[in-house]
Design a protein around this motif. Structure first.
Motif, PDB file in Angstrom:
ATOM      1  N   THR A  84       6.865  -6.394   8.033  1.00 31.17           N
ATOM      2  CA  THR A  84       7.060  -5.809   9.317  1.00 31.17           C
ATOM      3  C   THR A  84       7.165  -6.954  10.640  1.00 31.17           C
ATOM      4  OG1 THR A  84       5.641  -4.106   8.540  1.00 31.17           O
ATOM      5  CG2 THR A  84       5.850  -4.202  10.931  1.00 31.17           C
ATOM      6  N   GLU A 103      17.449   2.051   7.761  1.00 30.12           N
ATOM      7  CA  GLU A 103      17.030   3.046   6.666  1.00 30.12           C
ATOM      8  C   GLU A 103      16.559   2.612   5.326  1.00 30.12           C
ATOM      9  OE1 GLU A 103      18.980   6.762   4.243  1.00 30.12           O
ATOM     10  OE2 GLU A 103      20.296   5.502   5.357  1.00 30.12           O
ATOM     11  N   GLN A 106      13.185   1.023   6.149  1.00 27.18           N
ATOM     12  CA  GLN A 106      11.998   2.116   6.575  1.00 27.18           C
ATOM     13  C   GLN A 106      11.610   2.714   5.179  1.00 27.18           C
ATOM     14  OE1 GLN A 106      10.332   2.402   9.437  1.00 27.18           O
ATOM     15  NE2 GLN A 106       8.762   3.524   8.066  1.00 27.18           N
ATOM     16  N   ASN A 107      12.578   2.935   4.205  1.00 25.88           N
ATOM     17  CA  ASN A 107      12.543   3.443   3.048  1.00 25.88           C
ATOM     18  C   ASN A 107      11.495   2.564   2.031  1.00 25.88           C
ATOM     19  OD1 ASN A 107      13.866   5.886   3.546  1.00 25.88           O
ATOM     20  ND2 ASN A 107      15.620   5.060   2.500  1.00 25.88           N
ATOM     21  N   THR A 110       7.870   2.477   3.607  1.00 25.12           N
ATOM     22  CA  THR A 110       7.367   3.794   3.063  1.00 25.12           C
ATOM     23  C   THR A 110       6.872   3.727   1.602  1.00 25.12           C
ATOM     24  OG1 THR A 110       8.597   4.948   4.682  1.00 25.12           O
ATOM     25  CG2 THR A 110       7.729   6.232   2.964  1.00 25.12           C
ATOM     26  N   ALA A 111       7.759   3.196   0.969  1.00 22.07           N
ATOM     27  CA  ALA A 111       7.333   3.003  -0.671  1.00 22.07           C
ATOM     28  C   ALA A 111       6.170   2.013  -1.010  1.00 22.07           C
ATOM     29  CB  ALA A 111       8.393   2.640  -1.394  1.00 22.07           C
ATOM     30  N   ASN A 113       3.774   1.524   1.265  1.00 19.68           N
ATOM     31  CA  ASN A 113       2.617   2.355   1.854  1.00 19.68           C
ATOM     32  C   ASN A 113       2.197   3.434   0.988  1.00 19.68           C
ATOM     33  OD1 ASN A 113       1.648   1.251   4.590  1.00 19.68           O
ATOM     34  ND2 ASN A 113       3.317   2.180   5.308  1.00 19.68           N
ATOM     35  N   ALA A 114       3.176   4.064   0.189  1.00 15.08           N
ATOM     36  CA  ALA A 114       2.933   5.158  -0.682  1.00 15.08           C
ATOM     37  C   ALA A 114       2.025   4.645  -2.073  1.00 15.08           C
ATOM     38  CB  ALA A 114       4.161   5.815  -1.048  1.00 15.08           C
ATOM     39  N   ARG A 117      -1.463   3.596  -0.952  1.00 16.01           N
ATOM     40  CA  ARG A 117      -2.214   4.910  -0.579  1.00 16.01           C
ATOM     41  C   ARG A 117      -2.713   5.534  -1.913  1.00 16.01           C
ATOM     42  NH1 ARG A 117       0.940   6.914   2.831  1.00 16.01           N
ATOM     43  NH2 ARG A 117       2.031   8.104   1.027  1.00 16.01           N
ATOM     44  N   ARG A 144       5.202   5.357  -8.246  1.00 16.40           N
ATOM     45  CA  ARG A 144       5.217   5.022  -6.970  1.00 16.40           C
ATOM     46  C   ARG A 144       5.471   3.596  -7.094  1.00 16.40           C
ATOM     47  NH1 ARG A 144       4.759   8.984  -3.434  1.00 16.40           N
ATOM     48  NH2 ARG A 144       2.949  10.189  -3.499  1.00 16.40           N
TER      49      ARG A 144
END
Length: 166
Positions: A84, A103, A106-107, A110-111, A113-114, A117, A144
């Motif tokens: 980041t 895009e 960001q994808n 997000t992956a 982070n997923a 998480r 994931r």
């Protein structure tokens, strides 16, 4: 004759003020951030980072050892922080992203982070019941991980193709 010189001086003065003012609003970045550094962070994550993550997820993931889960979460959070930071730097300095485009970047974020998480859920005791009623989070964690790996593989393929045609 004095008038054009004064107008020129005034315009030059305003230009200097504008430049000085716009630089004060620029996002400051640490001196170690460079394009080469950011490229090395991305390459390290795609190469050795993902190999290490793959080995952990597919060979060593064990509910009994929450320390390994904690370390993996920290690994993902740290790499996401580095990526980041590099993405912000690249956006400010060269209007590019750490991955192919906004895009894709960001994808991938997000992956990451997923996956982190999902691992945090496992670590905090959330149970993932399988058809037999056993707590089995491995398929969810692997899914994931696979999602992240596929996104990074697409990015890596694009990078190789770009290098081939340079």
């Amino acid at each position: 004759m004095n008038f054009p010189i004064r107008a020129t001086q005034r315009a030059l003065g305003l230009l200097i003020l504008f430049i000085a003012n716009s630089q004060s609003y620029a996002n400051p970045h640490p001196a170690y951030l460079t394009n080469d550094y950011c490229n090395s962070v991305v390459e390290q994550f795609i190469d050795s980072g993902m190999r290490s993550l793959d080995k952990y997820i597919n060979e060593h993931f064990n509910l009994e050892y929450t320390g390994g889960i904690r370390n993996t979460i920290r690994f993902l959070e740290q790499r996401l922080e580095w990526l980041t930071e590099c993405n912000d730097y690249l956006m400010d300095t060269s209007n590019t992203h750490v991955f192919h485009n906004q895009e894709d970047t960001q994808n991938i974020f997000t992956a990451i982070n997923a996956l982190a998480r999902e691992l945090q859920h496992v670590r905090s005791g959330v149970e993932y019941r399988d058809d037999a009623g056993n707590n089995n989070p491995a398929p969810f964690i692997k899914r994931r991980y696979r999602d992240l790996a596929q996104l990074l593989d697409r990015h890596h393929t694009r990078m190789l193709m770009q290098r081939q045609f340079q």
